[in-house]
Design a protein around this motif. Structure first.
Motif, PDB file in Angstrom:
ATOM      1  N   GLU A 468      25.926  47.129  21.670  1.00 57.72           N
ATOM      2  CA  GLU A 468      26.701  48.263  22.154  1.00 57.72           C
ATOM      3  C   GLU A 468      26.196  48.703  23.527  1.00 57.72           C
ATOM      4  OE1 GLU A 468      28.331  52.374  20.258  1.00 57.72           O
ATOM      5  OE2 GLU A 468      26.140  52.216  20.385  1.00 57.72           O
ATOM      6  N   VAL A 469      24.884  48.743  23.689  1.00 59.15           N
ATOM      7  CA  VAL A 469      24.302  49.121  24.982  1.00 59.15           C
ATOM      8  C   VAL A 469      24.744  48.137  26.058  1.00 59.15           C
ATOM      9  CG1 VAL A 469      22.156  49.465  26.262  1.00 59.15           C
ATOM     10  CG2 VAL A 469      22.327  50.245  23.887  1.00 59.15           C
ATOM     11  N   ALA A 470      24.690  46.843  25.746  1.00 59.01           N
ATOM     12  CA  ALA A 470      25.080  45.836  26.735  1.00 59.01           C
ATOM     13  C   ALA A 470      26.555  45.955  27.092  1.00 59.01           C
ATOM     14  CB  ALA A 470      24.769  44.437  26.206  1.00 59.01           C
ATOM     15  N   LEU A 471      27.414  46.270  26.126  1.00 57.50           N
ATOM     16  CA  LEU A 471      28.840  46.395  26.425  1.00 57.50           C
ATOM     17  C   LEU A 471      29.103  47.604  27.320  1.00 57.50           C
ATOM     18  CD1 LEU A 471      31.679  45.320  26.089  1.00 57.50           C
ATOM     19  CD2 LEU A 471      31.892  46.656  23.986  1.00 57.50           C
ATOM     20  N   VAL A 472      28.403  48.708  27.095  1.00 57.03           N
ATOM     21  CA  VAL A 472      28.524  49.845  28.010  1.00 57.03           C
ATOM     22  C   VAL A 472      28.075  49.426  29.406  1.00 57.03           C
ATOM     23  CG1 VAL A 472      27.611  52.129  28.582  1.00 57.03           C
ATOM     24  CG2 VAL A 472      28.320  51.624  26.241  1.00 57.03           C
ATOM     25  N   GLY A 473      27.007  48.641  29.489  1.00 53.12           N
ATOM     26  CA  GLY A 473      26.566  48.149  30.792  1.00 53.12           C
ATOM     27  C   GLY A 473      27.609  47.309  31.478  1.00 53.12           C
ATOM     28  N   GLN A 619      21.117  60.909  33.562  1.00 51.06           N
ATOM     29  CA  GLN A 619      22.278  60.130  34.000  1.00 51.06           C
ATOM     30  C   GLN A 619      23.466  60.365  33.080  1.00 51.06           C
ATOM     31  OE1 GLN A 619      21.497  55.710  32.742  1.00 51.06           O
ATOM     32  NE2 GLN A 619      19.490  56.705  33.004  1.00 51.06           N
ATOM     33  N   LEU A 620      24.618  59.930  33.541  1.00 50.84           N
ATOM     34  CA  LEU A 620      25.837  60.022  32.756  1.00 50.84           C
ATOM     35  C   LEU A 620      25.799  59.050  31.588  1.00 50.84           C
ATOM     36  CD1 LEU A 620      28.144  60.181  35.840  1.00 50.84           C
ATOM     37  CD2 LEU A 620      28.114  61.944  34.078  1.00 50.84           C
ATOM     38  N   GLY A 621      26.582  59.355  30.554  1.00 49.89           N
ATOM     39  CA  GLY A 621      26.633  58.500  29.382  1.00 49.89           C
ATOM     40  C   GLY A 621      28.044  58.043  29.075  1.00 49.89           C
ATOM     41  N   VAL A 622      28.151  57.005  28.250  1.00 48.36           N
ATOM     42  CA  VAL A 622      29.434  56.459  27.795  1.00 48.36           C
ATOM     43  C   VAL A 622      29.363  56.297  26.283  1.00 48.36           C
ATOM     44  CG1 VAL A 622      31.008  54.487  27.842  1.00 48.36           C
ATOM     45  CG2 VAL A 622      29.882  55.238  29.956  1.00 48.36           C
ATOM     46  N   THR A 623      30.379  56.807  25.590  1.00 48.67           N
ATOM     47  CA  THR A 623      30.512  56.618  24.148  1.00 48.67           C
ATOM     48  C   THR A 623      31.708  55.719  23.887  1.00 48.67           C
ATOM     49  OG1 THR A 623      29.576  58.810  23.693  1.00 48.67           O
ATOM     50  CG2 THR A 623      30.811  57.754  21.921  1.00 48.67           C
ATOM     51  N   LEU A 624      31.469  54.588  23.251  1.00 50.07           N
ATOM     52  CA  LEU A 624      32.547  53.642  22.981  1.00 50.07           C
ATOM     53  C   LEU A 624      33.422  54.126  21.826  1.00 50.07           C
ATOM     54  CD1 LEU A 624      30.714  50.185  23.282  1.00 50.07           C
ATOM     55  CD2 LEU A 624      32.134  51.345  24.983  1.00 50.07           C
ATOM     56  N   PRO A 625      34.670  53.684  21.763  1.00 51.18           N
ATOM     57  CA  PRO A 625      35.551  54.064  20.649  1.00 51.18           C
ATOM     58  C   PRO A 625      34.922  53.705  19.301  1.00 51.18           C
ATOM     59  CG  PRO A 625      36.802  52.957  22.369  1.00 51.18           C
ATOM     60  CD  PRO A 625      35.361  52.823  22.751  1.00 51.18           C
ATOM     61  N   GLY A 626      35.016  54.624  18.349  1.00 52.15           N
ATOM     62  CA  GLY A 626      34.473  54.385  17.025  1.00 52.15           C
ATOM     63  C   GLY A 626      32.992  54.641  16.889  1.00 52.15           C
ATOM     64  N   SER A 627      32.348  55.047  17.980  1.00 53.44           N
ATOM     65  CA  SER A 627      30.912  55.311  17.961  1.00 53.44           C
ATOM     66  C   SER A 627      30.659  56.778  18.264  1.00 53.44           C
ATOM     67  CB  SER A 627      30.195  54.430  18.990  1.00 53.44           C
ATOM     68  OG  SER A 627      28.804  54.727  19.040  1.00 53.44           O
ATOM     69  N   THR A 628      29.505  57.273  17.853  1.00 52.88           N
ATOM     70  CA  THR A 628      29.077  58.627  18.202  1.00 52.88           C
ATOM     71  C   THR A 628      27.855  58.605  19.108  1.00 52.88           C
ATOM     72  OG1 THR A 628      27.700  58.746  16.202  1.00 52.88           O
ATOM     73  CG2 THR A 628      29.971  59.564  16.039  1.00 52.88           C
ATOM     74  N   VAL A 629      27.487  57.411  19.585  1.00 58.37           N
ATOM     75  CA  VAL A 629      26.281  57.247  20.399  1.00 58.37           C
ATOM     76  C   VAL A 629      26.655  57.299  21.871  1.00 58.37           C
ATOM     77  CG1 VAL A 629      24.345  55.742  20.954  1.00 58.37           C
ATOM     78  CG2 VAL A 629      25.219  55.839  18.605  1.00 58.37           C
ATOM     79  N   SER A 630      26.092  58.262  22.594  1.00 57.19           N
ATOM     80  CA  SER A 630      26.281  58.322  24.047  1.00 57.19           C
ATOM     81  C   SER A 630      25.209  57.460  24.696  1.00 57.19           C
ATOM     82  CB  SER A 630      26.182  59.767  24.539  1.00 57.19           C
ATOM     83  OG  SER A 630      26.367  59.820  25.946  1.00 57.19           O
ATOM     84  N   VAL A 631      25.638  56.365  25.307  1.00 55.17           N
ATOM     85  CA  VAL A 631      24.702  55.398  25.885  1.00 55.17           C
ATOM     86  C   VAL A 631      24.502  55.720  27.363  1.00 55.17           C
ATOM     87  CG1 VAL A 631      24.275  52.961  26.349  1.00 55.17           C
ATOM     88  CG2 VAL A 631      25.490  53.642  24.262  1.00 55.17           C
ATOM     89  N   PRO A 632      23.261  55.894  27.833  1.00 53.54           N
ATOM     90  CA  PRO A 632      23.016  56.157  29.258  1.00 53.54           C
ATOM     91  C   PRO A 632      23.554  55.009  30.121  1.00 53.54           C
ATOM     92  CG  PRO A 632      21.047  56.575  27.958  1.00 53.54           C
ATOM     93  CD  PRO A 632      22.013  55.886  27.054  1.00 53.54           C
ATOM     94  N   ALA A 633      24.395  55.338  31.097  1.00 52.88           N
ATOM     95  CA  ALA A 633      25.181  54.318  31.801  1.00 52.88           C
ATOM     96  C   ALA A 633      24.341  53.397  32.675  1.00 52.88           C
ATOM     97  CB  ALA A 633      26.252  55.006  32.642  1.00 52.88           C
ATOM     98  N   LEU A 634      23.425  53.953  33.465  1.00 60.16           N
ATOM     99  CA  LEU A 634      22.632  53.128  34.374  1.00 60.16           C
ATOM    100  C   LEU A 634      21.635  52.275  33.598  1.00 60.16           C
ATOM    101  CD1 LEU A 634      22.258  52.485  37.355  1.00 60.16           C
ATOM    102  CD2 LEU A 634      20.627  54.374  37.520  1.00 60.16           C
ATOM    103  N   THR A 635      21.052  52.840  32.558  1.00 62.37           N
ATOM    104  CA  THR A 635      20.165  52.074  31.689  1.00 62.37           C
ATOM    105  C   THR A 635      20.919  50.931  31.028  1.00 62.37           C
ATOM    106  OG1 THR A 635      18.806  54.030  31.274  1.00 62.37           O
ATOM    107  CG2 THR A 635      18.654  52.235  29.672  1.00 62.37           C
ATOM    108  N   ALA A 636      22.157  51.198  30.617  1.00 62.99           N
ATOM    109  CA  ALA A 636      22.969  50.170  29.966  1.00 62.99           C
ATOM    110  C   ALA A 636      23.311  49.040  30.931  1.00 62.99           C
ATOM    111  CB  ALA A 636      24.241  50.796  29.407  1.00 62.99           C
ATOM    112  N   MET A 637      23.604  49.377  32.188  1.00 57.56           N
ATOM    113  CA  MET A 637      23.924  48.327  33.156  1.00 57.56           C
ATOM    114  C   MET A 637      22.722  47.412  33.355  1.00 57.56           C
ATOM    115  SD  MET A 637      25.555  48.558  36.986  1.00 57.56           S
ATOM    116  CE  MET A 637      24.066  49.077  37.824  1.00 57.56           C
TER     117      MET A 637
END
Length: 817
Positions: A468-473, A619-637
């Motif tokens: 999930e983290v990698a997909l946000v990245g 940093q800003l976060g991204v939550t994917l559909p169906g998830s409740t986890v806000s993934v830090p965007a720059l860390t994910a990239m």
């Protein structure tokens, strides 16, 4: 069918003409794509690269009726014009896989991997087969092997590979046949007599130079093909069609005299080629690398045109029919946001759907261009002569937003992220768009130019997982806009922060995490876009190299500076309050991924490569559909770069397919590599000795500049900081720069100066680039050693692009010894 319905369907558009509904459809030109309709338009086929599968949709109900597992990383497919087979190009496995359709009725659909061709339907093609196309007569299938410069020809009736067409050693790779052709997009004319193959990356034109807006050419190879012939010699490269640089329509004051200067760009990253009537259309990410580097002049959204493709002598018609899509974004349609059309990646046509003052009562045709970076479908007009124009006026054209966070039809699970392919029905009523990152298909109603529905074609990763983290990245890397979580109390913008008005993405210069092959005139000097697959050791993700050719970054997060200052609007004209106490700064609170460290609604006070640790900052976060986890965007990239950027496969060996590289040559090359001591710089899991062996930030005594102590009189080097310990001098400063006394090859290397600056309204001499000890302090000679992982796939070579082939590199005796 009632009589009125029969009359309304009496003349359906087919391949640029009309066809009675009760007649057999005329053959249409064919093109490669990740998504395609069946001949009867009852099924939609789409690849799922992240899932190693192909999805089959019922075109009428927009439901997935089957997901078929295939070999690793399917990137393209082609549907047999007779509806019997589907051919899948599996990029990470070097195969083309054949699916046999036993029943094409959506209600009783059956299909199997066809063992009659090969076990599990897998035929060896070549290295990195990205694209596949079936000839309109159904006799042959062509596969573009991007990694070894060949086209595999498959005999459908005989169920065998006829052979491989060598593009490297052909008229289409002149004048330097040691260069890597990298075939990608494919198209076959309706009469099955000509195959067109796009070269993915451009090369220098005769007399051209790197880091020059007019220095390179795009290229397409025309092959004459005889689809009834079983002999590979009857599939011959016939001519090279070159695509010239063009004036972009945008200007910049490059001399500081207050007068805007026109800019040019050359076609690059030619992923697709599509034939409509007698022209071929090539959407691409054009490059304008001359300084000063700024978002609205460095990458452009070109559609180039080749005329006369049905005959023997096609011509580059870009002078009259070329279009820069970015020009049509300057004044958006009423009620829409101003967004530019980053990364045009695919195109499809709809007869009779043109609109605007050009046509009056009689409508022409329309083309829909996929903007992969901006998540948009861009509409333009096409007249009978093949000329492109905007649907409004000279600076307005319509677009369909596939990822509008304020529209329920295109947000959340319905968001279309990173569209990469499109197919349109014959009637021009409906389009299906394949979205790579969001793993779904957007169905578009072309009668209203609106999103009709969205269909998931592959599952999203489990919430909270590393995938999930990698997909946000990936979402952050491939987007030119960015849609981030709207957390309580956050008042700064959470949309469109990744570039200025959606102009470009990280992927604009780093295709699939690799490179666009362009040498840019950066502030540190001429620098090729570095392929990111060598950033981390693929066998030890904790092992990272120091970054950039001049070792000016130590963290992936440092590239936040590029997001803000190159892709974004840059520093504010007037300082504003920032997040540390009463301090002020010029970082824009509404751009970039980092937020204020103390107050998220204020910008960070500072962004520095070495003095500050940028990892894990707020940093800003991204939550994917169906998830409740806000993934830090720059860390994910950073995580996506660490685990998901795949190193391209090497050309296949002779024991893997006929005509491959002899194993004896490989073994001899290994011996020579070791005898010369190349492994002393290019060794280890990253194939480079550059390894970050400290915790950020680096110690103060590690950091150097070329401005302190002062350089000699008349020398004006830049003041960027660098880590001297990681530099190695192989004599490559000024390599291949005409008149510099360090000649190599065709002397196409970019001049060793930093991006030009303007001071007090007057153009100043450009400072000398990093890479040389200008101030005599014993620091600064040489460059950070690059990785050799997948080096064959990522030309040109050296930081300033002095060589366009590996033959040129190993011919450099000083480097070699």
């Amino acid at each position: 069918m009632c009589a009125s319905a029969a009359l309304s369907l009496g003349a359906l558009a087919v391949g640029g003409g009309t066809q009675r509904a009760d007649a057999a459809p005329k053959p249409r030109p064919a093109n490669s794509s990740p998504i395609a309709l069946s001949p009867d338009e009852k099924l939609v086929w789409v690849v799922n690269p992240s899932d190693n599968s192909v999805s089959v949709l019922n075109a009428a109900t927009s439901r997935v009726i089957r997901r078929i597992p295939v070999a690793p990383e399917p990137q393209g497919l082609a549907v047999d014009p007779k509806g019997k087979y589907v051919y899948v190009a599996n990029t990470a496995g070097g195969t083309v896989q054949v699916i046999r359709i036993l029943n094409g009725n959506p209600a009783r659909f059956r299909a199997v991997l066809d063992n009659r061709f090969a076990p599990r339907g897998r035929l060896i093609a070549g290295a990195e087969p990205w694209d596949v196309v079936a000839s309109p007569d159904g006799r042959r299938v062509f596969v573009a092997n991007s990694g070894d410069d060949t086209i595999t020809v498959l005999d459908v009736q005989g169920r065998r590979v006829i052979g491989n067409v060598d593009l490297r050693n052909s008229v289409c790779n002149t004048p330097d046949r040691s260069r890597h052709f990298q075939p990608r997009g494919l198209a076959v004319t309706a009469d099955s007599k000509h195959l067109y193959v796009a070269r993915f990356l451009s090369f220098t034109r005769p007399g051209g130079r790197q880091a020059d807006d007019n220095g390179r050419l795009g290229a397409v190879c025309q092959l004459n093909i005889a689809t009834a012939s079983p002999r590979i010699r009857d599939y011959r490269p016939a001519r090279l069609v070159t695509l010239e640089p063009r004036v972009t329509g945008f200007t910049i004051d490059s001399t500081g005299d207050g007068v805007p200067d026109p800019t040019s760009a050359f076609p690059n990253q030619l992923q697709s080629v599509v034939i409509w009537r007698n022209s071929a259309y090539l959407p691409n990410i054009a490059a304008s690398p001359s300084g000063p580097l700024r978002f609205n002049v460095d990458t452009q959204a070109f559609v180039n045109v080749i005329d006369g493709v049905n005959g023997r002598t096609p011509t580059d018609a870009s002078a009259t029919k070329f279009l820069n899509l970015h020009l049509g974004a300057r004044n958006p349609d009423p009620g829409t946001t101003r967004l530019f059309f980053a990364n045009p990646w695919a195109i499809a046509f709809a007869a009779g759907r043109g609109e605007g003052p050009l046509y009056g009562a009689g409508r022409g045709d329309a083309a829909y261009v996929v903007s992969a970076g901006s998540d948009l479908l861009v509409k333009v007009n096409v007249d009978r002569a093949g000329t492109l124009s905007f649907t409004g006026d000279a600076d307005t054209t319509r677009y369909i937003d596939l990822h509008d966070p304020d529209n329920p039809a295109t947000s959340g699970a319905n968001a279309g992220k990173n569209p990469v392919g499109i197919t349109i029905d014959r009637a021009g009523r409906r389009a299906w768009v394949a979205n790579h990152v969001s793993r779904n298909v957007t169905v578009v109603d072309l009668l209203t130019d609106s999103v009709r529905t969205v269909v998931r074609t592959a599952p999203l990763p489990p919430p909270g997982s590393a995938k999930e983290v990698a997909l946000v990245g990936a979402e952050v890397f491939f987007s030119s806009r960015g849609s981030f979580d709207r957390t309580p109390g956050l008042t700064v913008s959470t949309e469109d922060r990744l570039s200025s008005e959606g102009w470009q993405a990280c992927s604009s210069c780093h295709f699939n995490g690799l490179t666009d092959g362009v040498v840019w005139q950066f502030g540190a000097g001429p620098r090729k876009s570095v392929p990111l697959n060598g950033t981390f050791n693929p066998r030890n993700p904790a092992d990272q190299r120091v970054l950039n050719y001049s070792a000016i970054f130590d963290e992936v997060e440092d590239f936040e500076a590029n997001v803000r200052n190159v892709s974004g609007p840059g520093a504010l004209a007037t300082a504003v309050a920032c997040s540390q106490g009463a301090a002020t700064g010029t970082l824009d609170p509404n751009h970039g991924l980092l937020l204020g460290d103390a107050d998220a609604n204020l910008p960070p006070c500072a962004l520095n490569a070495f003095a500050l640790k940028n990892e894990d900052r707020r940093q800003l976060g991204v939550t994917l559909p169906g998830s409740t986890v806000s993934v830090p965007a720059l860390t994910a990239m950073k995580q996506w770069i660490r685990v998901a950027v795949r190193t391209p496969d090497a050309p296949l060996r002779a024991d893997q397919r006929p005509g491959g590289v002899p194993r004896a040559d490989i073994n001899q090359g290994r011996r020579l590599f070791l005898q010369a001591g190349c492994q002393s710089c290019h060794g280890g899991g990253k194939w480079t000795l550059s390894s970050k062996d400290f915790t950020s930030p680096p110690a103060a005594d590690e950091i150097a500049t070329e401005t302190s102590p002062a350089p000699p009189a008349g020398v004006t080097p830049i003041g960027a900081q660098f880590l001297n310990r990681f530099l190695r001098d192989i004599g490559s400063f000024n390599l291949g720069v005409p008149g510099a006394g360090n000649d190599i090859g065709g002397n196409i290397g970019a001049t060793e100066v930093a991006a030009p600056g303007v001071v007090a309204g007057r153009s100043q001499p450009a400072p000398l680039a990093l890479g040389k000890d200008h101030n005599g302090d014993g620091k600064g000679n040489g460059f950070n050693v690059p990785s050799l992982l997948g080096i064959h796939a990522v030309p040109p070579y050296y930081h300033n692009g002095a060589c366009e082939s590996l033959a040129c590199v190993v011919g450099d005796r000083r480097h070699r010894t």
